[in-house]
Scaffold this motif. Sequence first.
Motif, PDB file in Angstrom:
ATOM      1  N   THR A   1       0.266  -3.134  -6.278  1.00  0.00           N
ATOM      2  CA  THR A   1       0.297  -1.920  -5.466  1.00  0.00           C
ATOM      3  C   THR A   1      -1.090  -1.318  -5.371  1.00  0.00           C
ATOM      4  O   THR A   1      -1.810  -1.218  -6.365  1.00  0.00           O
ATOM      5  CB  THR A   1       1.247  -0.870  -6.066  1.00  0.00           C
ATOM      6  N   LEU A   2      -1.446  -0.899  -4.176  1.00  0.00           N
ATOM      7  CA  LEU A   2      -2.673  -0.171  -3.915  1.00  0.00           C
ATOM      8  C   LEU A   2      -2.262   1.246  -3.539  1.00  0.00           C
ATOM      9  O   LEU A   2      -1.696   1.470  -2.472  1.00  0.00           O
ATOM     10  CB  LEU A   2      -3.429  -0.851  -2.767  1.00  0.00           C
ATOM     11  N   LEU A   3      -2.514   2.197  -4.434  1.00  0.00           N
ATOM     12  CA  LEU A   3      -2.109   3.589  -4.237  1.00  0.00           C
ATOM     13  C   LEU A   3      -3.307   4.421  -3.784  1.00  0.00           C
ATOM     14  O   LEU A   3      -4.344   4.437  -4.442  1.00  0.00           O
ATOM     15  CB  LEU A   3      -1.552   4.161  -5.549  1.00  0.00           C
TER      16      LEU A   3
ATOM     17  N   PRO B   1       6.957   6.635  -4.688  1.00  0.00           N
ATOM     18  CA  PRO B   1       7.592   5.313  -4.566  1.00  0.00           C
ATOM     19  C   PRO B   1       7.279   4.434  -5.776  1.00  0.00           C
ATOM     20  O   PRO B   1       6.326   4.678  -6.520  1.00  0.00           O
ATOM     21  CB  PRO B   1       6.948   4.744  -3.293  1.00  0.00           C
ATOM     22  N   ALA B   2       8.086   3.426  -5.964  1.00  0.00           N
ATOM     23  CA  ALA B   2       7.902   2.515  -7.092  1.00  0.00           C
ATOM     24  C   ALA B   2       6.538   1.819  -6.993  1.00  0.00           C
ATOM     25  O   ALA B   2       6.113   1.407  -5.914  1.00  0.00           O
ATOM     26  CB  ALA B   2       9.025   1.479  -7.108  1.00  0.00           C
TER      27      ALA B   2
ATOM     28  N   VAL C   1       0.852  -1.183   0.000  1.00  0.00           N
ATOM     29  CA  VAL C   1       0.000   0.000   0.000  1.00  0.00           C
ATOM     30  C   VAL C   1       0.887   1.231   0.000  1.00  0.00           C
ATOM     31  O   VAL C   1       1.809   1.336   0.814  1.00  0.00           O
ATOM     32  CB  VAL C   1      -0.928   0.018   1.231  1.00  0.00           C
ATOM     33  N   VAL C   2       0.618   2.152  -0.903  1.00  0.00           N
ATOM     34  CA  VAL C   2       1.329   3.428  -0.936  1.00  0.00           C
ATOM     35  C   VAL C   2       0.333   4.521  -0.555  1.00  0.00           C
ATOM     36  O   VAL C   2      -0.692   4.701  -1.220  1.00  0.00           O
ATOM     37  CB  VAL C   2       1.932   3.709  -2.325  1.00  0.00           C
TER      38      VAL C   2
ATOM     39  N   VAL D   1       3.199  -0.930   4.126  1.00  0.00           N
ATOM     40  CA  VAL D   1       2.695   0.418   3.845  1.00  0.00           C
ATOM     41  C   VAL D   1       3.873   1.361   3.631  1.00  0.00           C
ATOM     42  O   VAL D   1       4.766   1.459   4.470  1.00  0.00           O
ATOM     43  CB  VAL D   1       1.804   0.925   4.994  1.00  0.00           C
ATOM     44  N   ILE D   2       3.854   2.047   2.500  1.00  0.00           N
ATOM     45  CA  ILE D   2       4.920   2.985   2.144  1.00  0.00           C
ATOM     46  C   ILE D   2       4.313   4.374   2.032  1.00  0.00           C
ATOM     47  O   ILE D   2       3.275   4.559   1.389  1.00  0.00           O
ATOM     48  CB  ILE D   2       5.568   2.588   0.801  1.00  0.00           C
TER      49      ILE D   2
END
Length: 453
Positions: free
Chosen positions: A221-223, A215-216, A174-175, A198-199
């Motif tokens: 990925t869940l943005l 972030p990459a 997660v971003v 989480v990022i």
Amino acid sequence: MNDEQRLMDEADRRASGYLQGIGGRRPYPGPEALAGLAAFDEPLPQQGHDGLGTLALLDQAGSPATVASNGPRYFGFVIGAALPAAAAADRLLLAWDQAASTFDSSPVSATVERVAAAWLLEILDLPRGSGVGFGTSATAGTVACLATARRALLARAGWDLDRDGLAGAPAIKVVLSATAHIAVRKAVRVLGFGSAQVIEAPVDAFGRVDPQRLPALDDRTLLCLQAGEVNTGEFDPFSDIIPHAKRAGAWVHVDGAFGLWARASSLHPLTAGVDAADSWTTDGHKWLNTPYDGAVAVCRDADALAQALNSDAAYAQSSRDAQKNLTLEFSRRPRGIAIWAALRTLGRDGVAAMVEQHCAYASALAQTLRGAGFEVLNRVVLNQVLVRCADDAQTVAVRQAVIDSGAAWFGASLWQGRPAFRISVSSWRTGPADMAQLAAALTQALRACAAEQ
């Protein structure tokens, strides 16, 4: 007149009396009203009390201790007052007492909420045909959308979540924006994403995700982005970020609890590109001024939302767009009807006028406060005014002085590690005189605190 009718009439009389005096109520109850709450500290009765007496206690001891968020001088948490048409619809719904899960359980609820869903997509200019669930809050809506996102991302990776669960599943990261609202962080935590998954995406000086430091991203990925940062009211640069995220195969969710309503006004350009996301949440009880609690989860892939939240049973089969299959709740009241009532009563022009008026009030207040010696920390692109005084102690003292005076209520906040206070202009009842009173109270409090120092 029977007892039930007499009791309902008395409730209407007391509610009407409360509303008639709402403009004169303190935005936050004073010490005497708070002390009066002791009246509720009684033992569970062995024999029940008369309904009229119970209602009288609730009004006499409870009404003075309410926060007057339904009034014109409450500027906290982007809480709008309840529009009369929406509140009246809610009163009728209480009499209906509908279990609004399916068409079979409430044909009228299913019909009106279907219309409300279509209108909502139209006024917010989101992809037509998206799934729309009317739930309790942006928190619940975010849980619904992110659960749908995780299930979809895992399916793309060849993992059947419904059959195999999460144990051993491919990792989903997660971003989040570094300034993500706590409701989004709570939803992420409730869904089982640990801090290692989480990022935080770095933000610029206005609290917006910085595309250059994103972030990459990949297809697992869940943005999560924001339409209306909670302090500054700013919008993430969707047109720069979402196309990049989609090329990477990421799912993009947008928290638009209040800011998404900018799309219904001349401020629409602030949200450019947001319609390219996969899911969105917004509240009715914030800027649309519907009664608490009414919020919306929207998912571009209506089937994905309905499959993730499906609650069909042998005794309760229903269509894909039944609200029990689009929300966390099976047993639910028809929250979408108040949203329908607000949209029907205001129309496009009324919603736009309300949003634009609040933003104009916020901008004018910021200009006045700067002239009075306050530091306004944000650009005031929306309805949020983020304020600080000369030092932290003064910031805290000025806010408390205004609250103690009964002139207004607004919330404390932290911005870049230091105290601030946040003024949210979002009530349909608020007018020029209320804004002038707020500005005068703040200016007077600042002068008094400066004199003491």
